[in-house]
Design a protein around this motif. Structure first.
Motif, short mmCIF file in Angstrom:
data_model
loop_
_atom_site.label_atom_id
_atom_site.label_comp_id
_atom_site.label_asym_id
_atom_site.label_seq_id
_atom_site.Cartn_x
_atom_site.Cartn_y
_atom_site.Cartn_z
N ALA A 87 0.64 -1.19 0.11
CA ALA A 87 -0.06 0.10 0.08
C ALA A 87 0.77 1.39 0.09
CB ALA A 87 -0.99 0.14 1.22
N LEU A 88 2.07 1.33 0.80
CA LEU A 88 3.00 2.41 0.85
C LEU A 88 3.55 2.36 -0.79
CD1 LEU A 88 4.49 1.61 4.40
CD2 LEU A 88 3.33 3.79 3.60
N GLU A 89 3.90 1.59 -1.08
CA GLU A 89 4.47 1.86 -2.48
C GLU A 89 3.34 2.23 -3.55
OE1 GLU A 89 6.83 -1.74 -3.25
OE2 GLU A 89 8.54 -1.16 -1.94
N GLN A 93 5.43 5.77 -1.72
CA GLN A 93 6.44 6.03 -0.64
C GLN A 93 7.09 4.59 -0.66
OE1 GLN A 93 7.17 8.25 2.01
NE2 GLN A 93 8.72 6.67 2.33
N PRO A 94 8.48 4.74 -0.59
CA PRO A 94 9.44 3.72 -0.55
C PRO A 94 9.38 2.93 0.71
CG PRO A 94 10.76 5.59 -1.63
CD PRO A 94 9.26 6.19 -1.07
N ALA A 95 9.24 1.68 0.75
CA ALA A 95 9.13 0.97 1.88
C ALA A 95 9.86 -0.23 1.82
CB ALA A 95 7.49 0.62 2.18
N ARG A 96 10.07 -1.01 3.04
CA ARG A 96 10.80 -2.27 3.12
C ARG A 96 10.28 -3.23 4.16
NH1 ARG A 96 12.14 -0.68 -1.01
NH2 ARG A 96 14.22 -0.74 -2.18
N VAL A 97 9.81 -4.23 4.04
CA VAL A 97 9.68 -5.11 5.12
C VAL A 97 10.72 -5.82 5.54
CG1 VAL A 97 8.19 -7.53 5.95
CG2 VAL A 97 6.99 -5.62 4.46
N LEU A 98 11.04 -6.04 7.04
CA LEU A 98 12.10 -6.75 7.44
C LEU A 98 11.47 -7.56 8.67
CD1 LEU A 98 13.41 -3.40 7.23
CD2 LEU A 98 15.38 -4.68 7.90
N SER A 99 11.68 -8.63 8.52
CA SER A 99 10.98 -9.74 9.51
C SER A 99 12.10 -10.37 10.55
CB SER A 99 10.28 -10.71 8.71
OG SER A 99 9.77 -11.78 9.84
N ALA A 100 11.67 -10.42 11.83
CA ALA A 100 12.42 -10.94 12.87
C ALA A 100 12.34 -12.65 12.77
CB ALA A 100 12.22 -10.65 14.19
N ALA A 101 11.43 -13.16 12.01
CA ALA A 101 11.42 -14.61 11.67
C ALA A 101 11.74 -14.62 10.27
CB ALA A 101 10.01 -14.96 11.78
N ALA A 102 12.93 -14.98 9.95
CA ALA A 102 13.57 -15.05 8.65
C ALA A 102 12.70 -15.84 7.79
CB ALA A 102 15.00 -15.66 8.90
N MET A 103 12.33 -15.01 6.37
CA MET A 103 11.65 -15.57 5.49
C MET A 103 11.98 -15.01 4.18
SD MET A 103 7.77 -14.90 6.41
CE MET A 103 7.86 -15.75 8.05
N LEU A 119 16.31 3.53 6.80
CA LEU A 119 15.70 4.59 7.47
C LEU A 119 16.19 5.95 6.87
CD1 LEU A 119 14.94 3.72 10.91
CD2 LEU A 119 13.33 4.28 9.32
N VAL A 120 17.73 5.75 6.87
CA VAL A 120 18.25 7.11 6.49
C VAL A 120 18.23 7.39 4.96
CG1 VAL A 120 20.07 6.71 8.21
CG2 VAL A 120 20.59 5.78 6.04
N LYS A 121 17.64 6.43 4.20
CA LYS A 121 17.33 6.63 2.76
C LYS A 121 15.95 7.08 2.57
CE LYS A 121 20.54 3.19 1.26
NZ LYS A 121 21.20 1.78 0.58
N GLY A 122 15.05 7.15 3.84
CA GLY A 122 13.76 7.66 3.63
C GLY A 122 12.76 6.65 3.37
N ARG A 123 13.24 5.66 3.70
CA ARG A 123 12.29 4.61 3.36
C ARG A 123 11.28 4.21 4.69
NH1 ARG A 123 16.93 0.80 0.72
NH2 ARG A 123 16.91 1.77 -1.52
N VAL A 124 10.19 3.98 4.74
CA VAL A 124 9.41 3.45 5.77
C VAL A 124 9.62 2.05 6.09
CG1 VAL A 124 6.97 3.18 6.70
CG2 VAL A 124 7.44 5.25 5.62
N ILE A 125 10.08 1.41 7.20
CA ILE A 125 10.29 0.04 7.28
C ILE A 125 9.10 -0.38 8.02
CG2 ILE A 125 12.76 0.37 7.01
CD1 ILE A 125 13.06 0.04 10.09
#
Length: 234
Positions: A87-89, A93-103, A119-125
């Motif tokens: 939805a963000l993209e 709005q640039p966005a990235r998902v990062l998961s603590a459960a690796a997949m 974050l420093v590149k302006g992406r919503v994580i």
């Protein structure tokens, strides 16, 4: 008010008026609000819950082993995170998902270095998988990530406009707090977040801003000190 924040979204917030799953207009509205916050120059990380699909505690009550039930809940948070990323993209709005459960076939594994780089590149994580461990809520995950990423605050998005002495939907006499300390929130057993989340934020001097997600622009307004919110301060 803050240069970097962690926004805590419950899975229920993404249901909108639906009884289960994802409500597309609601996901789009919240994503637009996150984009508006990012456009203020604030670095935005989002921790999502999974209660709109599966809640670990309820699974445990139905006979699923608690550790296994919590693992299922972690997978539910990944589904929500991927929806938020999309939805963000769509909004540009640039966005990235990062998961603590690796997949890795679906999203990037969480690491502090990767998160800070985005974050420093302006992406919503969008941070999925909670802490990556059972027996910890996504509220505690939000406080943990705020500590790791040196965030200025945890923005706790709820269904009500702050912290009350009781559930205002059930108790018409419930009183709303404008400001609290972390110790007061713990001592009064205020249920807006769990004790571990409050204690972790307290020990690291991180404010918690509790506000309603139900109005368009709520995240941006809370960041600017506008609208109604409760500020839990060190």
């Amino acid at each position: 008010m803050f240069d970097r924040v962690v926004v805590k979204l419950s899975g229920e917030a993404l249901m909108g008026p639906d009884p289960f799953g994802l409500n597309a207009p609601t996901v789009q509205r919240i994503s637009a609000d996150l984009k508006a916050a990012s456009e203020l120059g604030v670095q935005v990380a989002v921790v999502v819950g999974g209660g709109n699909f599966f809640r670990g505690l309820l699974g445990a009550e139905k006979g699923i082993e608690r550790a296994r039930a919590d693992s299922i809940g972690m997978l539910a948070t990944v589904m929500n995170a991927l929806a938020m990323e999309g939805a963000l993209e769509q909004l540009g709005q640039p966005a990235r998902v990062l998961s603590a459960a690796a997949m890795p076939s679906l999203c990037q594994p969480y690491s502090r270095q990767a998160a800070l780089g985005h974050l420093v590149k302006g992406r919503v994580i969008v941070l999925a998988g909670g802490t990556g461990n059972p027996f910890f809520t996504t509220d505690t995950g939000a406080s943990l990530r705020a500590c790791e990423l040196s965030a200025g605050a945890v923005m706790k998005a709820t269904q009500v406009d702050g912290v009350y002495t009781a559930d205002p939907k059930r108790d018409p006499n419930a009183k709303r707090y404008d400001r609290l300390t972390h110790d007061e929130a713990i001592a009064r057993n205020l249920q807006i977040m769990d004790t571990a989340a409050f204690a972790l934020a307290r020990d690291n001097g991180i404010p918690i801003v509790v506000f309603s997600i139900n109005e368009p622009g709520a995240i941006r307004a809370a960041l600017l000190g506008q609208g109604r919110a409760t500020y839990v301060m060190p």
